[in-house]
Motif scaffolding. Structure first.
Motif, mmCIF file in Angstrom:
data_model
loop_
_atom_site.group_PDB
_atom_site.id
_atom_site.type_symbol
_atom_site.label_atom_id
_atom_site.label_comp_id
_atom_site.label_asym_id
_atom_site.label_seq_id
_atom_site.Cartn_x
_atom_site.Cartn_y
_atom_site.Cartn_z
ATOM 1 N N SER A 1 6.661 6.862 -8.227
ATOM 2 C CA SER A 1 6.428 8.082 -7.426
ATOM 3 C C SER A 1 6.934 8.045 -5.968
ATOM 4 O O SER A 1 7.048 8.919 -5.284
ATOM 5 N N SER A 2 6.905 6.722 -5.445
ATOM 6 C CA SER A 2 7.402 6.605 -4.019
ATOM 7 C C SER A 2 8.373 5.389 -4.016
ATOM 8 O O SER A 2 8.015 4.376 -3.775
ATOM 9 N N PRO A 3 9.649 5.715 -4.169
ATOM 10 C CA PRO A 3 10.582 4.636 -4.235
ATOM 11 C C PRO A 3 10.786 3.620 -2.863
ATOM 12 O O PRO A 3 10.461 4.197 -1.961
ATOM 13 N N PRO A 4 10.689 2.568 -2.656
ATOM 14 C CA PRO A 4 10.729 1.723 -1.254
ATOM 15 C C PRO A 4 12.199 2.029 -0.803
ATOM 16 O O PRO A 4 13.229 2.478 -1.380
ATOM 17 N N THR A 5 12.067 2.000 0.545
ATOM 18 C CA THR A 5 13.315 2.294 1.337
ATOM 19 C C THR A 5 13.838 1.184 2.004
ATOM 20 O O THR A 5 14.876 1.039 2.617
ATOM 21 N N GLU A 6 13.433 -0.066 1.769
ATOM 22 C CA GLU A 6 13.891 -1.418 2.115
ATOM 23 C C GLU A 6 13.314 -2.485 1.057
ATOM 24 O O GLU A 6 12.351 -2.421 0.436
ATOM 25 N N PRO A 7 14.172 -3.279 0.838
ATOM 26 C CA PRO A 7 13.985 -4.220 -0.271
ATOM 27 C C PRO A 7 12.576 -5.041 -0.193
ATOM 28 O O PRO A 7 11.888 -5.008 -1.246
ATOM 29 N N ALA A 8 11.996 -5.248 0.843
ATOM 30 C CA ALA A 8 10.569 -6.061 0.984
ATOM 31 C C ALA A 8 9.425 -4.907 0.849
ATOM 32 O O ALA A 8 8.474 -5.296 0.596
ATOM 33 N N MET A 9 9.493 -3.790 0.663
ATOM 34 C CA MET A 9 8.619 -2.642 0.592
ATOM 35 C C MET A 9 8.175 -2.846 -0.786
ATOM 36 O O MET A 9 8.814 -2.589 -1.965
ATOM 37 N N ARG A 10 6.814 -2.377 -1.111
ATOM 38 C CA ARG A 10 6.213 -2.075 -2.444
ATOM 39 C C ARG A 10 6.353 -0.738 -2.663
ATOM 40 O O ARG A 10 6.404 0.151 -1.886
ATOM 41 N N ALA A 11 6.852 -0.568 -3.965
ATOM 42 C CA ALA A 11 6.968 0.935 -4.551
ATOM 43 C C ALA A 11 5.612 1.434 -4.954
ATOM 44 O O ALA A 11 4.657 0.654 -5.073
ATOM 45 N N GLY A 12 5.510 2.721 -4.855
ATOM 46 C CA GLY A 12 4.342 3.420 -5.460
ATOM 47 C C GLY A 12 4.743 3.949 -6.877
ATOM 48 O O GLY A 12 5.741 4.570 -7.197
ATOM 49 N N PHE A 13 3.720 3.980 -7.663
ATOM 50 C CA PHE A 13 3.834 4.267 -9.268
ATOM 51 C C PHE A 13 2.793 5.456 -9.445
ATOM 52 O O PHE A 13 1.756 5.342 -8.902
ATOM 53 N N TYR A 14 3.177 5.941 -10.425
ATOM 54 C CA TYR A 14 1.983 6.970 -10.920
ATOM 55 C C TYR A 14 1.849 6.725 -12.520
ATOM 56 O O TYR A 14 3.010 6.330 -13.399
ATOM 57 N N GLY A 15 0.763 6.416 -12.900
ATOM 58 C CA GLY A 15 0.495 6.331 -14.287
ATOM 59 C C GLY A 15 0.313 7.479 -15.215
ATOM 60 O O GLY A 15 1.261 8.455 -14.985
ATOM 61 N N TYR A 16 -0.653 7.783 -15.955
ATOM 62 C CA TYR A 16 -1.080 9.047 -16.573
ATOM 63 C C TYR A 16 -2.327 9.448 -15.789
ATOM 64 O O TYR A 16 -3.393 9.117 -16.083
ATOM 65 N N GLY A 17 -1.957 10.312 -14.813
ATOM 66 C CA GLY A 17 -3.194 10.815 -13.740
ATOM 67 C C GLY A 17 -3.827 10.028 -12.951
ATOM 68 O O GLY A 17 -4.881 10.280 -12.306
ATOM 69 N N PHE A 18 -3.060 8.998 -12.733
ATOM 70 C CA PHE A 18 -3.845 7.905 -11.725
ATOM 71 C C PHE A 18 -2.438 7.272 -10.680
ATOM 72 O O PHE A 18 -1.385 7.157 -11.362
ATOM 73 N N ASN A 19 -2.499 7.344 -9.665
ATOM 74 C CA ASN A 19 -1.788 6.394 -8.787
ATOM 75 C C ASN A 19 -2.035 4.733 -8.852
ATOM 76 O O ASN A 19 -3.085 4.497 -9.085
ATOM 77 N N VAL A 20 -0.988 4.252 -9.184
ATOM 78 C CA VAL A 20 -0.968 2.886 -9.673
ATOM 79 C C VAL A 20 -0.100 2.156 -8.725
ATOM 80 O O VAL A 20 1.085 2.311 -8.393
ATOM 81 N N GLY A 21 -0.673 0.871 -8.315
ATOM 82 C CA GLY A 21 0.202 -0.044 -7.261
ATOM 83 C C GLY A 21 -0.228 -1.407 -7.101
ATOM 84 O O GLY A 21 -1.623 -1.649 -7.565
#
Length: 531
Positions: A329-349
């Motif tokens: 859901s939110s790709p990292p903009t630099e290598p050290a950054m954690r990505a944001g993900f979406y499951g099914y109806g939940f933000n997951v990270g």
């Protein structure tokens, strides 16, 4: 939540950043999981190995600071009311109300006060779907058209393939907040879902765009498979078994609650209860109302892998996909950054402490801001519900709590961060906002030349009428009518306040022969009506 940047407002930008923060950026460190959490850890490779110990008595210490943190955030923000609850070790260890339900009455919020949840409804609905998946009544991979043969998207190939999981992870290719403005106009659920087929699609399963009505379409397919309404299904398989007696997916039930928090819009520097937000059309995505006391039952169930008070509500195998990354859901903009993900109806990270975290926010510009955070390896969850235009208060409070649980201290000014993220939601929208009318505008044509019915397949008809020397515009099945004010030549303007048009928003209405283009509805170049 409200409309997105591709439509007429800034919500998509807000949510994209918010997904990163909620889904993967809480500064919450890891630690040795408590015994209740250790007992459920995987004993097959790769096992969950906490990065470091949690502080001693971490949850108790964090809970002890909630009163002060909540009071401070209420004073800083000026929001009227909030309720907060915490679940730990399968029990509710904190539940309290702050402020008032309605500034007119001054009645106090308590833990049983019912709030509108807005998009937190998605996470509750996801567990309804998981229950049905566990019963083999539906699958996350079930194509929608197998249950809703009338449903279609603009690409016939995608129409045949798009499934429940695609919609619950916002990867169908539909545009941000597809259908939300139709809801504002008064179209019902079926009407909105039928019109989604007219919208352009981004690439299937590799494009993330937050869509209330895409998810609602998936929920409808689950309900049809069950042979009942989504509202009844949610009540029967989730709310009743969990003892959530004040929870409903119907707006009428929320309105009928004697102990309910009234929505307040932030306008002219004050929070006022001016509008009602009826989200029935998108109920699976934003229509649940509940109290924090009820929400603790649901949070305890999620923490216990689908079990509540010794009863298995949801099959853990069916619930697991909802709580694990399905889409970036939110790709990292630099290598050290954690990505944001979406499951099914939940933000997951993963947090900065290498702990998994589940969360979701909800918001109505007309008067609701909500958030929950679950940290399963610490066996703790917190929920915060407010009755005001989203301000970042619920997110700041849960982030501060997560910091305290995992670090023993608050490590960032979360309210400053979230306040800045949510501020754009309140900004009026339209290309003429802040502009002065022309000093010497070109005259309009005789008003009678503009009068008539202008048709648009997606938005429905727009009727322009003349009365007492002025033009009026009527749209939608409710017959909503606004005044058209002359601006320059064949350009007029109109103003409205809706879930997706904050106070002060201005839309152009441009006439060109038998054509009428409404700026507010033209983000996807679909806003031209023909007489």
């Amino acid at each position: 939540m409200g409309a997105g940047a591709k439509k007429f407002g800034p919500m998509a930008v807000v949510l994209a950043v918010l997904a990163a923060v909620l889904g993967g950026c809480h500064s919450a460190p890891a630690g040795q999981a408590p015994p209740s959490a250790q007992s459920s850890l995987s004993d097959v490779p790769p096992p969950l190995v906490p990065a470091m110990d949690l502080p001693a008595n971490t949850v108790d210490n964090a809970v002890s600071k909630l009163d002060g943190m909540a009071d401070e955030l209420m004073k800083k923000s000026g929001i009227p009311g909030m309720a907060v609850a915490v679940v730990h070790g399968g029990k509710t260890v904190y539940a309290k109300g702050f402020g008032v339900k309605d500034v007119r009455s001054g009645d106090k919020v308590d833990p049983d006060t019912v709030f509108q949840l807005a998009s937190v409804s998605k996470s509750l609905g996801s567990t309804v779907v998981a229950h049905q998946v566990g019963e083999n009544a539906i699958g996350w991979d079930t194509p929608l058209v197998s249950k809703l043969p009338w449903f279609a998207l603009s690409n016939p190939v995608v129409t045949q393939m798009v499934n429940v999981g695609d919609m619950y992870s916002h990867r169908s290719g539909l545009p941000d907040f597809a259908g939300d403005l139709l809801e504002d106009l008064g179209y019902d659920r079926h009407d909105v879902l039928e019109r989604l087929r007219q919208l352009p699609l981004a690439p299937f399963r590799i494009s993330y765009a937050y869509t209330n009505f895409g998810l609602t379409a998936a929920a409808e397919s689950v309900a049809v498979a069950a042979g009942k309404s989504w509202e009844d299904l949610s009540d029967e398989v989730l709310y009743q078994p969990l003892g959530m007696t004040s929870t409903s997916s119907r707006f009428a039930d929320y309105q009928a609650r004697p102990n309910r928090a009234v929505g307040h819009i932030h306008i002219d520097g004050r929070y006022e209860p001016r509008y009602l937000r009826d989200p029935d059309a998108e109920s699976p995505a934003g229509g649940v109302s509940s109290s924090v006391n009820d929400m603790t039952h649901w949070l305890a169930m999620v923490l216990a892998n689908g079990s509540y008070n010794g009863r298995q509500i949801t099959d853990p195998k069916a619930l697991l996909p909802a709580l694990t990354p399905q889409m970036v859901s939110s790709p990292p903009t630099e290598p050290a950054m954690r990505a944001g993900f979406y499951g099914y109806g939940f933000n997951v990270g993963s947090t900065s402490a290498a702990r998994m975290e589940f969360s979701h926010s909800g918001g109505f510009v007309l008067g609701a801001g909500t958030n929950f955070v679950i940290i399963p390896s610490a066996d703790v969850a917190i929920v915060a519900l407010t009755n005001a235009t989203p301000s970042g208060v619920p997110e700041a409070l849960t982030a501060q709590f997560a910091d305290l649980v995992q670090f023993g201290q608050v490590r960032q000014d979360w309210y400053k961060l979230y306040g800045a993220l949510f501020a754009p939601m309140e900004k009026p929208v339209g290309s003429l906002v802040g502009q002065q009318p022309p000093a010497n505008p070109a005259p309009a044509a005789p008003l009678s030349t503009y009068v008539g019915r202008y048709n648009n397949d997606y938005w429905g008809p727009a009727t322009v009428s003349e009365r007492d020397g002025k033009l009026a515009l009527t749209l939608g099945p409710r017959g909503d009518t606004v005044d058209l004010t002359h601006w320059d030549g064949d350009v007029f303007t109109f103003q409205q306040i809706t879930e997706n048009a904050p106070p002060g928003s201005i839309s152009k209405a441009t006439f060109a022969g038998n054509k009428l283009t409404l700026e507010y509805y033209d983000a996807d170049k679909m806003g031209t009506f023909t007489r």
